[in-house]
Design an enzyme around this catalytic site. Structure first.
Site, short mmCIF file in Angstrom:
data_model
loop_
_atom_site.label_atom_id
_atom_site.label_comp_id
_atom_site.label_asym_id
_atom_site.label_seq_id
_atom_site.Cartn_x
_atom_site.Cartn_y
_atom_site.Cartn_z
CB ALA A 154 23.44 20.15 21.42
CB CYS A 155 22.61 24.30 23.79
SG CYS A 155 24.05 24.00 24.84
CB ALA A 156 18.50 23.38 20.11
CB SER A 157 17.80 19.32 24.32
OG SER A 157 18.89 18.69 23.70
#
Length: 373
Positions: A154-157
């Site tokens: 997700a947005c931590a990718s």
């Protein structure tokens, strides 16, 4: 053992820009038409009327004024980007974005394509399961002797991808890895949802991670240590997937797109991300007072402010210590943290410490402590 370095970054964004005013005009027109179409049902209290939005509301709750998008006309008129189907012989949209960002990162690091021996595509949303966008990007860049794979946290990718690259280089499995994050978030947003239609934009970033023995960059950062954490939560979801067609129930596709319990996410993520950073600093025996810069996932100005307060103290939080690019780019998923890093690192002095930190659905969080060299 040689150190691991971030030696270059690159940003690619589409030319189209949608302002809050334009987005609100389109959304409010939809609301007006919906309420008029269902006027009897609304009068009978069968359904609730939709509420309009306004540009000031969007900016106040998010810090966003504009966002780059891959198709402005489609979003404003059809509530989704309209992308022409490409033949399999033509490069895919995400690989094309990835190639452009990668070439900028390589140039900024003074590296040639053939010096790369690994590519990780790390982003929130991939346009297909296989062949991997990373392998297609490798082919587009003309890099033959390398490995490539896709990953999604997700947005931590992007930060997870950099952490994986760091580990590969530390263990001598590679010497130079491109971590690329092509985010086309507007294709996963329900633009008819007042709670989230304004959040996201499209962008691609690339980060070159390499061994300290080979760097040629004039602006580089040593990775001191990484801290990756995940904790399952249903508070941010995207249910759009290939298994939907296997269910006998007829779905409204809009219901499968991005959704979140915003209030719960804000509460949970602030503590989760701040603790991840503080744990990392403690493990590395670095005093938080020595942190000159927090490059955070560009999700929401209020979330980022509260995380920063928890880490470095309210008295130290300002536009320099916590740079924000939300006003211009919106939330670009996993790409935002690297956009902030790219645009706000040249002013740091040698040996200054900073933290690259991203967080998102999962929940997932990563912090990467870096030092200017």
């Amino acid at each position: 053992m040689s150190s691991v370095i971030i030696s270059g970054t690159g940003i690619y964004v589409p030319q189209d820009i949608i302002s809050n005013d334009e987005l609100v005009h389109s959304f409010n027109k939809y609301v007006e038409n919906f309420n008029q179409k269902h006027i009897k049902a609304i009068a009978n209290n069968s359904i609730a009327p939709l509420k309009g939005s306004n540009a000031d509301f969007i900016y106040n709750v998010s810090g966003i004024k504009n966002r780059h998008v891959i198709d402005k006309h489609g979003i404003l008129n059809h509530f989704k980007p309209i992308l022409q189907k490409r033949p399999v012989e033509q490069i895919s949209v995400q690989a094309e974005m990835a190639k452009k960002a990668a070439e900028i990162a390589l140039k900024n690091a003074n590296k040639k394509n053939h010096e790369v021996d690994g590519i990780i595509i790390a982003c929130s949303n991939l346009q297909r399961p296989y062949p991997a966008i990373a392998i297609e990007t490798q082919n587009a860049l003309g890099i033959k002797s390398a490995f490539a794979f896709d990953m999604n946290v997700a947005c931590a990718s992007a930060s997870f991808g950099i952490s994986v690259a760091y580990s590969y280089i530390k263990s001598n499995l590679a010497k130079c890895i491109l971590v690329i994050t092509p985010e086309i978030y507007t294709a996963h947003v329900n633009f008819k949802d007042r709670r989230s239609h304004f959040i996201f934009g499209d962008a691609c970033v690339a980060t070159l991670v390499e061994t300290g023995n080979t760097i040629k960059s004039n602006n580089a950062f040593r990775i001191i240590g990484c801290n990756m954490q995940t904790c399952f939560s249903n508070n941010i979801r995207n249910n759009f997937g290939f298994l939907n067609r296997c269910n006998k129930q007829i779905y409204n596709a809009d219901e499968l797109l991005f959704s979140q319990n915003g209030a719960k996410v804000r509460k949970d993520v602030v503590d989760f991300a701040a603790n991840n950073i503080l744990q990392n600093l403690n493990k590395l025996e670095i005093n938080k007072k020595n942190i000159k810069r927090l490059w955070l996932h560009q999700a929401n100005i209020h979330i980022n402010t509260n995380i920063s307060i928890n880490v470095i103290g309210k008295e130290n939080v300002n536009h320099l210590t916590m740079p924000c690019v939300l006003k211009e780019y919106g939330n670009t998923g996993a790409a935002g943290v690297i956009i902030a890093f790219d645009k706000h690192n040249n002013d740091l002095s040698k040996n200054d410490y900073g933290v690259i930190s991203s967080f998102g659905a999962g929940y997932s969080a990563t912090s990467i402590v870096v030092q200017k060299i």
